[in-house]
Scaffold this active site. Sequence first.
Site, PDB file in Angstrom:
ATOM      1  N   LYS A 166      -9.167   2.356  -2.196  1.00 58.38           N
ATOM      2  CA  LYS A 166      -9.394   1.657  -0.932  1.00 58.38           C
ATOM      3  C   LYS A 166     -10.814   1.946  -0.454  1.00 58.38           C
ATOM      4  O   LYS A 166     -11.286   3.091  -0.494  1.00 58.38           O
ATOM      5  CB  LYS A 166      -8.382   2.119   0.108  1.00 58.38           C
ATOM      6  CG  LYS A 166      -8.395   1.349   1.419  1.00 58.38           C
ATOM      7  CD  LYS A 166      -7.211   1.775   2.286  1.00 58.38           C
ATOM      8  CE  LYS A 166      -7.133   0.973   3.575  1.00 58.38           C
ATOM      9  NZ  LYS A 166      -5.917   1.324   4.353  1.00 58.38           N
ATOM     10  N   CYS A 192      -5.415  -3.360   2.097  1.00 55.59           N
ATOM     11  CA  CYS A 192      -5.216  -3.493   3.542  1.00 55.59           C
ATOM     12  C   CYS A 192      -6.495  -3.673   4.351  1.00 55.59           C
ATOM     13  O   CYS A 192      -7.048  -4.773   4.402  1.00 55.59           O
ATOM     14  CB  CYS A 192      -4.427  -2.298   4.062  1.00 55.59           C
ATOM     15  SG  CYS A 192      -3.703  -2.612   5.699  1.00 55.59           S
ATOM     16  N   GLU A 241       0.837  -1.199   0.000  1.00 56.41           N
ATOM     17  CA  GLU A 241       0.000   0.000   0.000  1.00 56.41           C
ATOM     18  C   GLU A 241       0.876   1.255   0.000  1.00 56.41           C
ATOM     19  O   GLU A 241       1.825   1.371   0.798  1.00 56.41           O
ATOM     20  CB  GLU A 241      -0.881  -0.054   1.250  1.00 56.41           C
ATOM     21  CG  GLU A 241      -1.821   1.089   1.458  1.00 56.41           C
ATOM     22  CD  GLU A 241      -2.662   0.895   2.718  1.00 56.41           C
ATOM     23  OE1 GLU A 241      -3.619   1.654   2.903  1.00 56.41           O
ATOM     24  OE2 GLU A 241      -2.353  -0.034   3.519  1.00 56.41           O
TER      25      GLU A 241
END
Length: 640
Positions: free
Chosen positions: A116, A170, A47
């Site tokens: 994300k 994540c 990330e």
Amino acid sequence: MTDLNFIRVASACPVTRVADVDFNIGNIKACISTAANEQAKLIVFPELCVTSYTCGDLFLQKRLLDAAEKAVEELCMYSKDKDVLIAVGAPLNLQTAVYNCAFIIFDGRILGIVPKSFIPNYEEFYEQRWFTSGKTITDRSVDLRFQKDIPFGVDLLFKSGPYQFGFEICEDLWSVIPPSSNIALSGANIIGNLSASNEIVSKSDYRKQLVTAQSARCMAAYLYAGTGVGESSTDVVFGGELLIAENGQMMAANERFQRENQVITSIIDADRLDLQRIKNISFREATSIVPWQIRKIGFDFKSNLFGLFDRKIDRHPFVPAEEKQREQRCREIFSIQTAALAKRLEHTGMKRVIIGISGGLDSTLALLVIVKTFDLLGLPRKNIMTVTLPGFGTTDRTYNNAVELCQNLKTDFYEVNIVAACLQHFKDIGHDPEVHDVTYENVQARERTQILMDLANKNGGLVIGTGDLSELALGWSTYNGDHMSMYAVNCSVPKTLVRYLVRYVAEKQSERKTGDILLDILDTPVTPELLPKSSEGKITQKTEDIVGPYELHDFFLYYFVRSEFTPDRIMFLAKSAFSGIYEEETIRKWLKVFIRRFFTQQFKRSAIPDGPKVGTVSLSPRGDWRMPSDASFSVWLKQL
């Protein structure tokens, strides 16, 4: 050979410096080069690795955001002619908002940008200070300075041939319904997670559990790439964990806290994943609940090469390789078998059982299960009628082992010599006893079964079958002979596992004398003893000389039934697994035998007695394997 659809994938952690974009891009390029040299077709980076994850309020600085965009452009140029799909983490500045994104790059272009979805803002994470969630962004595109109309959103899937790639970032994996679940239901069979998960005690174990569980739930490969020790250590430390899992199995992992560029690779079996999804009705039904229409971005790899085939193929897929896990498996199987038999005895009200004991592995295992069940129910072992039925081929070794085992286990031992009865039957049906054909053999098997059944009637008990899963697969039994019983406790235990179960009892649960007998039984060649013994009293009929090595047949069985693989794929895997043990032509010979026998002997499996399923492979016609008895095997043999 048809395309087997194996693909090498990579997970990478480049060395980074906080906010040093040029330095970071240099190491990202080095990792891409390493992956390309190993013929990986996908590489997943951590990330925000272009800038580093721990830039804090610098993510609000236009200078850093512009540098990140320029770096992505540089990676696009570097990717030209690399034949690697690159998933790299970087911020995306859309003027009114900054998104934490995965940039998906291939052959000079950004194929798409995935934002994300879940932005953490608790404990050590403060991402909502800088980033906006992209979880509602679908059917949208964005323009960058160097490329226009780039697909942008959580609804993106990237497809090349049989490979469909999806990505999340994540915290997305930590959410109640990870985006990867919807991506998988939309077709993705390989999923990448670009992550920055810090290290605290035991967190690595939890990450591994999440990754393996999600790969199993999605029936997909799952690649996890965590950012490393180059991140700021002002308050936390990052370890650079890299993981690759496939359908619940960890395929590759690295050592954390490394200070050099890290790249791990693994070969993924896309066909295996797709076939599992075909079999799983729940997966198919769940595809209707995906909340958005997927956008599939097509591209083409230039080759299907995956380099050295270093995927570990277990020669004995039914048997755990690690001793502690194998011991646990044995305990669990015995628990399943004994629970099953106990239920059958309680239901029927029977307090006696009858079992034929030959001194071989299968009848020994069945007897051990019976003894354990009787002890569990508090029934006397004298209610176990163990019957030895010596015939033309019975040797002193098997006979003595059978007698001594029954005596040591304190069962009700009974002996019936079947020679005279078989000779009378040969006379009745006009068969020459000097002709040692299938009639000669099957008369003995059926005579033994008749005696056991009649003793069960006389004594008010159940005949317990001894045949195993491998014999069922090959049809290595006499129809209405050893094929039949009143309950079959070994019916889903393969031959390779039978050996370990008997050894487990011998070494872990037996007093010395019984253990020694069990170990000698283990050393005895597998045989039905239906042909006359030699002049020296030795075994002349060895099963594996006739039908082939059981370790090969169990391997074939696992991949044919459990994985639904084609013969050429099974052959490919067997050559890898048994390299240096069997020649290619030997494997091919016995695979042809397996296919012929598996198809032609289905009629026996269509009429087998009840028995418990203990593993993922069962051939019960009631619960697991539905196959017509007259199906042709010609299509399968054509591949060999």
